[in-house]
Design a protein around this motif. Structure first.
Motif, PDB file in Angstrom:
ATOM      1  N   VAL A 185     -24.507  -5.764 -80.138  1.00  0.00           N
ATOM      2  CA  VAL A 185     -25.707  -6.502 -80.576  1.00  0.00           C
ATOM      3  C   VAL A 185     -26.239  -7.359 -79.451  1.00  0.00           C
ATOM      4  N   GLU A 186     -25.338  -8.059 -78.732  1.00  0.00           N
ATOM      5  CA  GLU A 186     -25.779  -8.935 -77.654  1.00  0.00           C
ATOM      6  C   GLU A 186     -26.383  -8.164 -76.478  1.00  0.00           C
ATOM      7  N   ALA A 199     -29.475  -8.765 -86.632  1.00  0.00           N
ATOM      8  CA  ALA A 199     -28.284  -9.005 -87.460  1.00  0.00           C
ATOM      9  C   ALA A 199     -27.857  -7.682 -88.076  1.00  0.00           C
ATOM     10  N   VAL A 200     -26.513  -7.523 -88.240  1.00  0.00           N
ATOM     11  CA  VAL A 200     -25.961  -6.291 -88.822  1.00  0.00           C
ATOM     12  C   VAL A 200     -25.179  -6.677 -90.073  1.00  0.00           C
ATOM     13  N   HIS A 201     -25.471  -5.991 -91.176  1.00  0.00           N
ATOM     14  CA  HIS A 201     -24.815  -6.273 -92.456  1.00  0.00           C
ATOM     15  C   HIS A 201     -24.045  -5.015 -92.880  1.00  0.00           C
ATOM     16  N   ILE A 202     -22.672  -5.145 -92.885  1.00  0.00           N
ATOM     17  CA  ILE A 202     -21.796  -3.999 -93.241  1.00  0.00           C
ATOM     18  C   ILE A 202     -21.121  -4.337 -94.568  1.00  0.00           C
ATOM     19  N   GLU A 233     -20.849  -9.524 -91.510  1.00  0.00           N
ATOM     20  CA  GLU A 233     -22.188  -9.877 -91.036  1.00  0.00           C
ATOM     21  C   GLU A 233     -22.114 -10.325 -89.593  1.00  0.00           C
ATOM     22  N   ILE A 234     -22.898  -9.709 -88.741  1.00  0.00           N
ATOM     23  CA  ILE A 234     -22.948 -10.063 -87.328  1.00  0.00           C
ATOM     24  C   ILE A 234     -24.371 -10.525 -87.031  1.00  0.00           C
ATOM     25  N   VAL A 292     -29.385  -2.876 -90.690  1.00  0.00           N
ATOM     26  CA  VAL A 292     -29.689  -3.573 -89.443  1.00  0.00           C
ATOM     27  C   VAL A 292     -30.959  -4.402 -89.681  1.00  0.00           C
ATOM     28  N   GLU A 293     -30.877  -5.692 -89.420  1.00  0.00           N
ATOM     29  CA  GLU A 293     -32.013  -6.609 -89.655  1.00  0.00           C
ATOM     30  C   GLU A 293     -32.613  -7.035 -88.313  1.00  0.00           C
ATOM     31  N   ILE A 294     -33.891  -6.776 -88.141  1.00  0.00           N
ATOM     32  CA  ILE A 294     -34.615  -7.178 -86.922  1.00  0.00           C
ATOM     33  C   ILE A 294     -35.695  -8.192 -87.330  1.00  0.00           C
TER      34      ILE A 294
END
Length: 465
Positions: free
Chosen positions: A64-65, A76-79, A91-92, A136-138
């Protein structure tokens, strides 16, 4: 006409600009939005390969970085939980979307856009190795969605204003091209009406106005020719009078030295002078009733005394009482001496022709600040219809009248801004009042003169009909 063209051009151009600029502005706004979310979709797609390989936190955080959106904290990533005992959702990154929006995207498996504080988020579903759906949240800020829209709107506004100004300028130039020939035509018509017979119009401008200018110039030429023919005819007719006048003068010379003979000789001499004046005026094409310049004119008291002296002998023969008033001091008026004498002779001659012998008459002169009034009154039967008598040429229907006497008087008065009126006199008969303006320019500015000019114009129109 000029401003009408400008207004029409302005209205049409504004409508055209609005019809094209508004839809184009909306399209630009939508394009900017689509560009922003298309970029967000590409950012979301860069994390997809990592999600298919691993769902562990550390590798995902590094992935992600490494993305442009993740580096600035917009990804942000929601698994979801794997389903194994003790597993928890992962959640990242910083979550901005609502949980219900995340659950909806996870359930339907289709990308969605949700509104959040300060902008919008793109929720992109991605399949992971466990067979579940990660989201995946942008985050897309509002200023990125509208990036370039304000500049585009300003450019459109500038183009629209330029088009409006350009169309108004073109319409104004076209209006000037149309209006100036019309103004010249109106000015030439006014000059011709004022007696400046040399007024002509340049034959230029639009075809219609060129045609009007050609017609006007042709009309002016015909007017000049007609007036020239009329002057020649007047001169020729006046010249024909010389022969009978010569006979009258020779006969008058043989009448002896009586008072009647002397009066007859004086009348013949005056008639010869008047005929010579008519011939000279016709040849020179200069009306004697033209506006007099400073210092021009005559003494009305002197002219009245002279003409009354001429007519008093005939009045004595017919037993008429004569009264003369207001001529004890000089009074200058802007009228040529022959013109005033002709007007007085016309009025006094009417008294002798249209009233019985023995009828008294009077002439009064009143001097005011802006006008001189000459009143010719008699004790005769009066005029039954004064308005009809004032109609140009109407008196010619009566026996012994040519219809020109009152016209001569009228021209003298109107040349100074005055007028002529017929009414009842204190003697019981007719009173003719001649109003002679001392300063026609000042008289024309007053309301009283405006009303008089209106009446004169109405009488002229009635005579023309």
């Amino acid at each position: 006409m000029r401003w009408a063209l400008v207004k029409v051009s302005l209205a049409v151009t504004v409508m055209v600009v609005l019809a094209f600029a508004l839809p184009l502005g909306i399209v630009i706004k939508e394009m900017a939005r689509d560009r922003a979310f298309s970029n967000a979709e590409r950012q979301a797609a860069t994390i997809g390969p990592t999600l298919t390989v691993t769902t562990e936190r550390r590798p995902l955080e590094r992935a992600v970085e490494s993305t442009p959106a993740g580096a600035v904290g917009r990804m942000a990533v929601h698994i979801p939980a794997s389903g194994e005992p003790g597993s928890l959702p992962l959640e990242i990154g910083k979550r901005r979307a609502a949980k219900k929006d995340l659950a909806t995207v996870e359930r339907i498996g289709r990308a969605s856009i949700a509104e959040v504080s300060g902008g919008s988020v793109l929720l992109q579903p991605t399949a992971i190795g466990t067979g579940q759906i990660a989201v995946v949240e942008i985050y897309v800020p509002e200023d990125e969605v509208s990036n370039g829209v304000d500049t585009a709107w300003l450019v459109l506004a500038g183009v629209g204003v330029a088009l409006i100004v350009g169309s108004v300028a073109v319409a104004d130039r076209l209006g000037v091209r149309m209006v100036q020939p019309a103004q010249r035509l109106a000015g030439a018509a006014h000059d011709l009406g004022e007696g400046r017979l040399g007024a002509r119009v340049p034959e230029e401008g639009p075809p219609e106005l060129r045609s009007a200018a050609v017609a006007f110039n042709s009309m002016a030429d015909q007017v000049v020719q007609l007036l020239a023919n009329e002057r020649e005819l007047a001169a020729d007719l006046s010249h024909r009078l010389r022969t009978p006048l010569t006979v009258l003068r020779l006969n008058a010379a043989s009448l002896g030295e009586s008072a009647a003979a002397e009066q007859t000789r004086e009348a013949v001499a005056q008639l010869e002078r008047e005929v010579d004046t008519i011939i000279r005026t016709a040849r020179e094409a200069k009306p004697q009733t033209a506006a007099a310049g400073p210092g021009a004119g005559c003494d009305v008291s002197e002219v009245v005394r002279e003409r009354m002296g001429f007519w008093s002998a005939l009045a004595e023969d017919e037993g008429r009482k004569v009264r003369l008033a207001g001529v004890d001091r000089p009074v200058r008026i802007p009228v040529a001496r022959p013109e005033l004498a002709a007007a007085l002779d016309a009025l006094l001659g009417n008294v002798f022709r249209h009233t019985p012998e023995g009828t008294a008459f009077s002439v009064d002169v009143h001097n005011g600040d802006d006008a001189v009034i000459v009143l010719v009154s008699d004790a005769g039967p009066g005029i039954a219809d004064p308005a009809a008598a004032m109609a140009r040429g109407n008196s010619g229907a009566r026996e012994g009248s040519t219809g020109l006497g009152l016209d001569i008087v009228r021209r003298v008065a109107e040349s100074t801004g005055g007028d002529v009126r017929i009414g009842s006199s204190v003697l019981g008969g007719t009173e003719v009042r001649i109003w002679i303006g001392l300063d026609p320019r000042e008289a024309a500015a007053g309301d009283r003169r405006g009303r008089r000019r209106g009446r004169v114009q109405r009488r002229r129109k009635a005579a023309l009909r």
